[in-house]
Design a protein around this motif. Structure first.
Motif: not given
Length: 476
Positions: A27-38, A310-318, A361-363
């Motif tokens: 259930a823990c979908a992968d969100f690697s590679g999505i991070k802030e750039q600025a 952003v933390d809430l969006a990551k939380n939906r991966f779990y 979820l990644r989107a």
């Protein structure tokens, strides 16, 4: 011989646990590679907006006395723009309370009664099949979300940051309003001074006209000089009317900024034109002064709110796990509802597993991260704009100070010419016309000085706005 099964309750429990763990991991979908750039520009930041000691408006009393301070206080109380900004604090506080409530245990009551006919051709057995009866239920329902992944903390971060941003935005609205009123006040002071000087010029021109008439009759002057003076009188009369109109419009603008009706403009006294404001002019401005500007603080808290999202969006991966339970009464027929045999009770977990939602979820997460990057860049732009604004106003102050010093020399020279002409007139070696001419020249220099002084004060007010309040040296 009968074969013995190797499937024991303990082994079944182990298998179930292993399957559950596998499901949770999948259930823990992968969100690697999505991070802030600025990256944010580093300036000194204050703490929570409700504990920040915002710069006061003592500078307004120094600039315009009690009347300006009272006018600003009236505006901060009655101006609709400030009132609208203040309502955002209440909205943000309500959001924070709502998000906090989501993390608490939920207890609800439910009661329903439905009179219905049960089908004969379904799963309902006789004698109930084909009969009509009321179906009744009364329950108390409990729900509690187990927070293993920091969802509640993220929600709290969003709510708190949104509230702090609203508080800072309210302070920013107050600062902008105070700045607008102070700038209008500077203009009003200049307009009043210019009108007074113009009226002095007009009086001198009329005196000139009277003397020219006498000299014309005596044959000492020609009519050309008399006509030129009449042109100057007409121009000064038009200038005086223009200044009176400007004063009326500025007072009307002050009334509207104060949140009052146009009639309030009649109660605004014209400021004294002789008031001189001395202030310290710093050679340079520390960068950390920019960090206390309400606009900058608000932008910083908006970034924090988006990072919470952003933390809430990551939380939906779990997996989302809720404990639910109910207890109550259920019966067919109201006469049996309150009997002990009608009692019902149940409890258990409810698990939401995002097994096939990874792409969506990644989107969503990528969108929140992009919003955060945008907020960081807007914050950086606000810092750079504030630095540019402060630098421009400081440059204007420094340049105007030099111009004022030069203008003082010109004014002193005009004063000396007037003194010499008066001495010659008093000793009888000259008539009064050179004295009037020297007085007119001195007033022209005083008008130039009034323009420069107003420009200097306007730049100072704008520098205060650029820094979020009076810079420390100015308050010493």
């Amino acid at each position: 011989m009968k074969q013995t099964s190797n499937t024991s309750p303990a082994r079944l429990s182990l298998i179930a646990t292993s399957l559950s763990a596998a499901l949770l991991l999948s259930a823990c979908a992968d969100f690697s590679g999505i991070k802030e750039q600025a990256t944010e520009l580093k300036v000194s930041q204050s703490g929570k907006a409700d504990t920040v000691r915002w710069p006061d408006t003592n500078w307004s009393a120094e600039l315009g006395g009690t009347q300006l301070s009272q006018l600003i206080e009236t505006a901060l109380t009655h101006n609709p723009g400030v009132q609208i900004a203040a309502t955002r604090i209440a909205n943000a506080r309500a959001l924070q309370d709502q998000l906090a409530a989501d993390s608490q245990m939920s207890l609800t009551g439910n009661a329903e009664s439905t009179y219905q006919r049960f089908t004969k051709n379904g799963m309902v057995p006789p004698p109930l099949a084909g009969s009509s009866e009321s179906n009744n239920q009364m329950t108390v329902n409990l729900s509690y979300e187990l927070d293993f992944w920091g969802k509640h903390q993220a929600q709290s971060r969003v709510g708190l940051s949104t509230e702090q941003a609203a508080r800072a935005e309210t302070e920013s609205a107050k600062l902008l309003l105070s700045n607008a009123i102070a700038r209008q006040w500077v203009q009003l002071q200049k307009q009043a001074g210019q009108l007074a000087l113009t009226e002095q010029q007009l009086k001198l021109r009329k005196d000139w006209d009277s003397l020219s008439q006498q000299r014309l009759k005596a044959g000492l002057d020609n009519r050309s000089e008399l006509q030129q003076n009449l042109v100057s009188v007409a121009n000064l009369q038009a200038e005086a009317l223009s200044w009176r109109e400007a004063i009326a419009q500025t007072k009307l603008q002050l009334a509207l900024l104060a949140g009052q009706t146009p009639e309030f403009a009649n109660s605004i006294a014209t400021p004294a034109t002789s008031r001189k404001v001395d202030f310290y002019l710093p050679a340079e401005l520390p960068l950390d002064l920019i960090g206390r500007k309400p606009e900058i603080i608000a932008a910083k808290w908006r970034i924090e709110a988006l990072r919470g999202e952003v933390d809430l969006a990551k939380n939906r991966f779990y997996p989302n796990i809720n404990l639910v339970g109910f207890a109550g009464l259920s019966s067919l027929g109201l006469d049996k509802l309150l009997k002990s045999d009608s009692a019902i009770i149940g409890a258990g977990p409810a698990i939401h597993l995002p097994l096939f939602e990874g792409g969506r979820l990644r989107a969503q997460l990528a969108g929140k991260v992009a919003d955060t990057d945008s907020a960081v860049l807007q914050y950086n732009q606000a810092v750079l704009n504030a630095l540019k604004d402060a630098a421009e106003q400081l440059q204007t102050l420094q340049s105007t100070s030099l111009q004022i010093a030069q203008q003082e020399q010109a004014q002193q020279a005009a004063q000396q010419v007037l003194t010499i002409n008066r001495q010659r007139f008093e000793t009888g070696t000259s008539n009064r016309l050179p004295v009037i001419s020297a007085e007119l020249a001195l007033i022209s220099q005083q008008k130039n000085m009034a323009e420069l002084s107003a420009r200097q004060l306007d730049a100072r007010v704008n520098l205060i706005k650029a820094l979020g309040g009076a810079y420390p040296a100015a308050q010493q």
